[in-house]
Design a protein around this motif. Sequence first.
Motif, PDB file in Angstrom:
ATOM      1  N   TYR A  35       6.615 -34.155 -39.576  1.00 23.66           N
ATOM      2  CA  TYR A  35       7.860 -33.421 -38.614  1.00 23.66           C
ATOM      3  C   TYR A  35       8.523 -34.153 -37.206  1.00 23.66           C
ATOM      4  N   GLN A  36       7.531 -35.027 -36.728  1.00 27.17           N
ATOM      5  CA  GLN A  36       8.078 -35.785 -35.682  1.00 27.17           C
ATOM      6  C   GLN A  36       9.174 -36.903 -36.011  1.00 27.17           C
ATOM      7  N   ARG A  37       8.891 -37.409 -37.294  1.00 28.13           N
ATOM      8  CA  ARG A  37       9.818 -38.461 -37.840  1.00 28.13           C
ATOM      9  C   ARG A  37      11.056 -37.764 -38.009  1.00 28.13           C
ATOM     10  N   SER A  43      17.864 -35.819 -34.101  1.00 29.87           N
ATOM     11  CA  SER A  43      18.400 -36.443 -32.802  1.00 29.87           C
ATOM     12  C   SER A  43      19.260 -37.423 -32.841  1.00 29.87           C
ATOM     13  N   ARG A  44      18.988 -38.589 -33.703  1.00 31.82           N
ATOM     14  CA  ARG A  44      19.794 -39.424 -34.176  1.00 31.82           C
ATOM     15  C   ARG A  44      21.149 -39.033 -34.636  1.00 31.82           C
ATOM     16  N   ARG A  45      20.952 -38.430 -35.596  1.00 28.84           N
ATOM     17  CA  ARG A  45      22.135 -37.816 -36.329  1.00 28.84           C
ATOM     18  C   ARG A  45      23.132 -36.904 -35.457  1.00 28.84           C
ATOM     19  N   LEU A  46      22.579 -36.112 -34.764  1.00 31.87           N
ATOM     20  CA  LEU A  46      23.275 -35.397 -33.653  1.00 31.87           C
ATOM     21  C   LEU A  46      23.941 -36.310 -32.645  1.00 31.87           C
ATOM     22  N   ARG A  47      23.380 -37.233 -32.385  1.00 31.34           N
ATOM     23  CA  ARG A  47      24.065 -38.451 -31.401  1.00 31.34           C
ATOM     24  C   ARG A  47      25.396 -39.016 -32.099  1.00 31.34           C
ATOM     25  N   SER A  91      11.981 -28.316 -36.615  1.00 30.93           N
ATOM     26  CA  SER A  91      11.096 -29.356 -36.754  1.00 30.93           C
ATOM     27  C   SER A  91      10.209 -29.699 -35.796  1.00 30.93           C
ATOM     28  N   TYR A  92      10.801 -29.434 -34.394  1.00 33.13           N
ATOM     29  CA  TYR A  92       9.692 -29.746 -33.249  1.00 33.13           C
ATOM     30  C   TYR A  92       8.737 -28.615 -33.367  1.00 33.13           C
ATOM     31  N   GLN A  98       1.469 -28.309 -35.926  1.00 32.22           N
ATOM     32  CA  GLN A  98       0.242 -29.081 -36.278  1.00 32.22           C
ATOM     33  C   GLN A  98      -0.536 -29.293 -35.236  1.00 32.22           C
ATOM     34  N   GLU A  99      -0.120 -29.674 -33.915  1.00 26.05           N
ATOM     35  CA  GLU A  99      -0.748 -30.184 -32.642  1.00 26.05           C
ATOM     36  C   GLU A  99      -1.450 -29.006 -32.008  1.00 26.05           C
ATOM     37  N   ALA A 100      -1.067 -27.452 -32.290  1.00 24.78           N
ATOM     38  CA  ALA A 100      -1.674 -26.340 -31.800  1.00 24.78           C
ATOM     39  C   ALA A 100      -2.816 -25.964 -32.474  1.00 24.78           C
ATOM     40  N   ASN A 101      -3.276 -26.696 -33.353  1.00 16.91           N
ATOM     41  CA  ASN A 101      -4.458 -26.571 -34.031  1.00 16.91           C
ATOM     42  C   ASN A 101      -5.746 -26.992 -33.212  1.00 16.91           C
ATOM     43  N   THR A 102      -5.294 -28.089 -32.369  1.00 20.60           N
ATOM     44  CA  THR A 102      -6.416 -28.547 -31.462  1.00 20.60           C
ATOM     45  C   THR A 102      -5.994 -28.292 -29.935  1.00 20.60           C
ATOM     46  N   GLU A 103      -4.672 -28.221 -29.628  1.00 19.58           N
ATOM     47  CA  GLU A 103      -4.352 -27.886 -28.249  1.00 19.58           C
ATOM     48  C   GLU A 103      -3.617 -26.254 -28.424  1.00 19.58           C
ATOM     49  N   PRO A 104      -4.303 -25.226 -28.214  1.00 23.60           N
ATOM     50  CA  PRO A 104      -3.735 -24.040 -28.267  1.00 23.60           C
ATOM     51  C   PRO A 104      -2.569 -23.605 -27.341  1.00 23.60           C
ATOM     52  N   ARG A 105      -2.483 -24.443 -25.995  1.00 21.74           N
ATOM     53  CA  ARG A 105      -1.426 -24.124 -25.132  1.00 21.74           C
ATOM     54  C   ARG A 105      -0.217 -24.454 -25.622  1.00 21.74           C
TER      55      ARG A 105
END
Length: 297
Positions: A35-37, A43-47, A91-92, A98-105
Amino acid sequence: PPPTFATRLGTIFGRFIYLIIKDSQQQHGLRHGDYQRYRGYCSRRLRRLRKTLGFKMGNRHKFTGKKVTEDMLTDNRFLLLVLMEAERAWSYAMQLKQEANTEPRKRFHLLARLRKAAKHGEQLERLCESRRVDAKTKLEAQAYTAYLVGMVQFELQAWKSAMEAFNKCKTIYEKLASAFTEEQAVLYHQRVEEISPNIRYCAYNIGDQNAINDLMQMRLRGGGMMAEKLEALITQTRAKQAATMSEVEWRGRTVPVKIDKARIFLLGLADNEAAIAQVSLLPSRKCRIPPSSSIPL
């Protein structure tokens, strides 16, 4: 005679609104769940779009917010601009999930991004109500917005609202599939299949106990990212069931189960046995085995 502007707009943008999303996602990271890619691509397409359309949001020293209005729809790329803004926020949010699995905040940031995606979706839907946009585009915008609203409610665990939004999205795509060519219908049916697990999971949380069996069968039929998504939903369901499980019957004896991991394991074992039993009832298919000379060594 040459096509009118409304027809030209509908043909260029309306015909490919879902295809634009699908192709962009598959070619820029989501085939592998990156999702990061995909967010970077949005972002590039928006620009590029803002530069081409002269729709700059201030300069490097000061941000000046602008909104796309109906008067700007002389160029269909303004609709694409709003769509890409929604896709970037979505996408963000999925990256943070995905990251919230290890970082609940990060869950709070996830919800904020999803709400922003839904807000952009609602803006797209309002713009598509213009007479310059064809009926198919209007329906696709409604389905897209319903999906994003459903995702927000899903993360908030507002199961009834989420289910209503996902069902609206599913109904629109089913209608579109029945109204167009077989080639286009395949894409819409794929979208319906992607949404169905979310609907069944919502149904389970509302009180439909048969929904977990449907999810198990979907997992057996699915593959790739769909299988991963189903596995995550089933894991969440088992965790919820484990919270209420206090004992199990074994060889005629009732044994208390106090360890959470043991409860989840036992529930998973029972689900797998039920799924195997159900598959064994399906009619068997005959397989023709080629002669040994035709089998490559």
